[in-house]
Each structure stands twice: as structure tokens, then as C-alpha cells.
Design an enzyme around this catalytic site. Structure first.
Site, mmCIF file in Angstrom:
data_model
loop_
_atom_site.group_PDB
_atom_site.id
_atom_site.type_symbol
_atom_site.label_atom_id
_atom_site.label_comp_id
_atom_site.label_asym_id
_atom_site.label_seq_id
_atom_site.Cartn_x
_atom_site.Cartn_y
_atom_site.Cartn_z
ATOM 1 N N TYR A 83 9.363 -68.931 31.631
ATOM 2 C CA TYR A 83 8.741 -69.142 32.938
ATOM 3 C C TYR A 83 7.827 -67.982 33.277
ATOM 4 O O TYR A 83 7.832 -66.950 32.600
ATOM 5 C CB TYR A 83 9.812 -69.328 34.021
ATOM 6 C CG TYR A 83 10.515 -68.051 34.470
ATOM 7 C CD1 TYR A 83 11.438 -67.408 33.659
ATOM 8 C CD2 TYR A 83 10.251 -67.489 35.724
ATOM 9 C CE1 TYR A 83 12.083 -66.249 34.075
ATOM 10 C CE2 TYR A 83 10.897 -66.331 36.150
ATOM 11 C CZ TYR A 83 11.810 -65.714 35.320
ATOM 12 O OH TYR A 83 12.449 -64.570 35.724
ATOM 13 N N LYS A 114 10.396 -63.801 28.672
ATOM 14 C CA LYS A 114 10.678 -64.231 30.048
ATOM 15 C C LYS A 114 11.345 -65.608 30.002
ATOM 16 O O LYS A 114 10.750 -66.643 30.326
ATOM 17 C CB LYS A 114 9.398 -64.222 30.895
ATOM 18 C CG LYS A 114 9.708 -64.179 32.387
ATOM 19 C CD LYS A 114 8.529 -63.700 33.182
ATOM 20 C CE LYS A 114 8.698 -63.842 34.685
ATOM 21 N NZ LYS A 114 9.778 -63.060 35.263
ATOM 22 N N GLU A 167 16.326 -51.706 33.981
ATOM 23 C CA GLU A 167 15.480 -52.290 35.028
ATOM 24 C C GLU A 167 16.394 -52.962 36.033
ATOM 25 O O GLU A 167 17.626 -52.895 35.901
ATOM 26 C CB GLU A 167 14.486 -53.293 34.422
ATOM 27 C CG GLU A 167 15.160 -54.466 33.716
ATOM 28 C CD GLU A 167 14.185 -55.456 33.089
ATOM 29 O OE1 GLU A 167 13.029 -55.530 33.532
ATOM 30 O OE2 GLU A 167 14.605 -56.172 32.160
ATOM 31 N N LEU A 193 11.912 -56.461 30.571
ATOM 32 C CA LEU A 193 10.768 -57.366 30.687
ATOM 33 C C LEU A 193 9.510 -56.519 30.895
ATOM 34 O O LEU A 193 9.522 -55.616 31.740
ATOM 35 C CB LEU A 193 10.951 -58.296 31.890
ATOM 36 C CG LEU A 193 9.831 -59.326 31.988
ATOM 37 C CD1 LEU A 193 10.070 -60.475 31.020
ATOM 38 C CD2 LEU A 193 9.672 -59.851 33.399
#
Ligand code: PDD
Length: 289
Positions: A36, A147, A179, A203
């Protein structure tokens, strides 16, 4: 009152969120087998479009899903979605799955099964105050750079944060900060800006990349793309999160302790505010017709 149905693009058709139907055999639904993107639009103009589309291509390639649409087809979908909303700032959500074969099977279907494509739009709300975060062990897989829609550990971590009255969970692996559950993390330590390096553990955030470019181009400060230890994070002068829907989001509290010291303790620090000003200016420049 039920929310107003939203425009939805689904597998070549336009429908609304109250009537859109997906096959029970769609592999996104069965296995989380898809990818996505979340692409922001400010004052009606897409921001970071090329960067988001490049990341989408990389995610699709990593999963061996053939790109279902060309750039211009995507753009036409995004423009129609943006035209369907009154929100000044909005986020396009798109996902591509490996499609819906005739039966459930872990192994991939043959190329005759077309990818499932869906896109919607929703308003981006203003952010109210700084983020309070908790730290948690990173329980995700070894390809966090893709992702993927398979976000179970991220949703569990975010839920724990919410249950503790916080906004985000910061994920820690072997004593190093990776993260947030849905954000990248930066820390200011002794005048240097630190953030985890791109690689399989995080990411490659688009906001992260745009901010790093900005800092380099304008020589705003010294940069260090290396992992921060959890101990150093707790001692950092300033900490902030980045994402496409949150821009630069100051962290004011970590595990119940205020970030920073002195007059800025528990508040957005001067460097975070400076970087945010530059970032807002970049948004305005890039959104100019
Ligand atoms: N999340 N890290 C993770 C794990 C994320 O899910 C996101 C984005 C980011 C920030 O990336 P970007 O700057 O490209 O938005 C970092 C999106 C917004 C989401 O899942 O809704």
C-alpha cells in the site's frame, strides 16, 4: 449517524465505501498479501507523488506482483478521488494485492489472476500537541522496507500505546531504536540529527527522505544516519517522528519521562521547530501550481 460514503476505486470500477465488495478469496484479505501507499495532498495538490510511486514500484517488485496500472492511470484515479473530497488536506490510500484466485492456497496463483487494486481518500486532520510515546520490542519481520499491508505487529504496538494513553509506539530491536509503528524517528543529540539508516529494518519513509534531502541541501545541521541506542534516545535533546500524514511531529514524552531538559523539557525543541518551518516551506513550494 453513519459517515457519508466515500468514493472508492476498486478493480477498475468506481463505487462508494458502503457498496464496495471484495472477493473473500482476495489474497490481501486472506494473507495480507499486498502492498500500500499513503500519499498526502495539501490544498488539493499531491505531495511527494514521484517518491511514493517509486516506493510502490519497489514494494510490488519485492513481492513479485506485476504493476497493475501505469503512472497516468494512477494519476487520473488520484485526481478523481481528490475532486470527491472537500477536505483541504487529504490522504490518498491505495493498495495492490495479489488478487483473488479460485481457491485459498499459500503458493502464488498464476499470472492470469489480476492484482486487486483499491484506492480511497480521507481528510488529514491537524495535529494537536506533541506525541507521547512508549517503547516496545520490535516484533516485526525482516523486510520492514516493503510497505506491506501485513501490519499486525504494528497495529498491536500502536494499540498498546493507545491503551496507555499515548500516541505512538517506538520499536526497539537489540537495544537499538528502529522507528515508530507508523512513523520514522529522529533524535537531536549534541547538535547532530540522528535517524536509523534505510535497510530491511525500517520503512524508507518519504517524509524522512524529503527532510534528509532538505537538511543536506540547505546545510541545516550535521546528519548521522545510524541507529540510536535506547539509552541515547532517553538522553536526547529533542526527538520527533515523521510521516506523510503527520509531517514533523515532536515527541514530548517517552515512557512517561519528558524529552529534553531545561525550558524545553516536555515541549517541542528549537531544532524540531526550525526543521518544521523548513519542511512547511518545502510543502508550499512543491504545492505551488
Ligand atoms: N505510515 N514507518 C512506518 C512503519 C510507516 O507505516 C510509515 C507510514 C512511516 C512514514 O513513512 P512516510 O513518511 O512515507 O509516510 C514510517 C503510513 C502513513 C500509514 O501506515 O498510514
Amino acid at each position: 449517524m453513519s459517515p457519508t460514503p466515500q468514493a472508492v476505486y476498486l478493480n477498475g470500477e468506481w463505487c462508494t465505501s458502503d457498496s464496495a465488495c471484495v472477493s473473500v478469496f482476495d489474497r490481501g484479505y486472506l494473507f495480507g498479501d499486498g502492498v500500500y501507499e499513503v500519499i498526502p495532498a495539501f490544498a488539493g495538490r499531491l505531495f511527494g507523488l514521484d517518491e511514493h510511486m517509486a516506493r510502490l514500484s519497489r514494494s510490488l517488485e519485492a513481492l513479485g506482483i506485476v504493476p497493475p496500472l501505469k503512472h497516468d492511470d494512477w494519476l487520473a484515479i488520484f485526481e478523481r478521488l481528490l475532486a470527491s473530497t472537500d477536505a483541504p488536506d487529504a490522504a490518498i490510500y491505495l493498495q495492490v494485492t495479489r488478487g483473488a484466485p479460485a481457491k485459498r492456497d499459500h503458493a502464488w496463483p498464476d499470472a492470469s489472476v489480476r492484482p486487486g487494486v483499491m484506492a480511497t481518500v480521507s481528510p488529514i486532520g491537524a495535529i494537536d500537541g506533541g506525541a507521547r510515546v512508549i517503547t516496545l520490542p520490535d516484533e516485526r519481520w525482516g523486510r520492514c522496507d516493503i510497505k506491506s499491508i501485513n501490519l499486525l505487529p504494528n497495529t498491536m504496538a500502536r494499540q498498546q500505546a493507545v491503551e496507555q494513553g499515548c500516541d505512538e509506539a517506538v520499536l526497539v530491536r537489540d537495544g537499538l531504536v528502529m522507528e515508530g509503528a507508523a512513523t520514522n524517528l529522529f533524535a537531536v543529540v549534541g547538535g547532530r540529527l540522528l535517524t536509523a539508516p534505510n535497510g530491511p529494518r525500517i520503512l524508507p519513509g518519504i517524509t524522512r527522505g524529503l527532510l534528509l534531502d532538505l537538511v543536506r541541501r540547505k546545510r541545516l545541521m550535521e546528519l548521522d544516519e545510524s541507529f540510536i541506542s535506547i539509552g541515547a534516545l532517553r538522553e536526547a535533546d529533542e526527538v520527533f517522528l515523521t510521516s506523510s500524514t503527520k509531517d514533523i511531529w515532536p515527541v514530548v514524552e517517552i515512557d512517561g519521562e519528558p524529552v529534553g531538559a531545561g525550558e524545553h523539557a516536555g515541549r517541542a525543541g528549537p531544532i524540531t521547530r526550525l526543521l518544521d518551518r523548513h519542511f512547511q516551506a518545502l510543502k508550499t513550494r512543491r504545492s505551488d501550481p
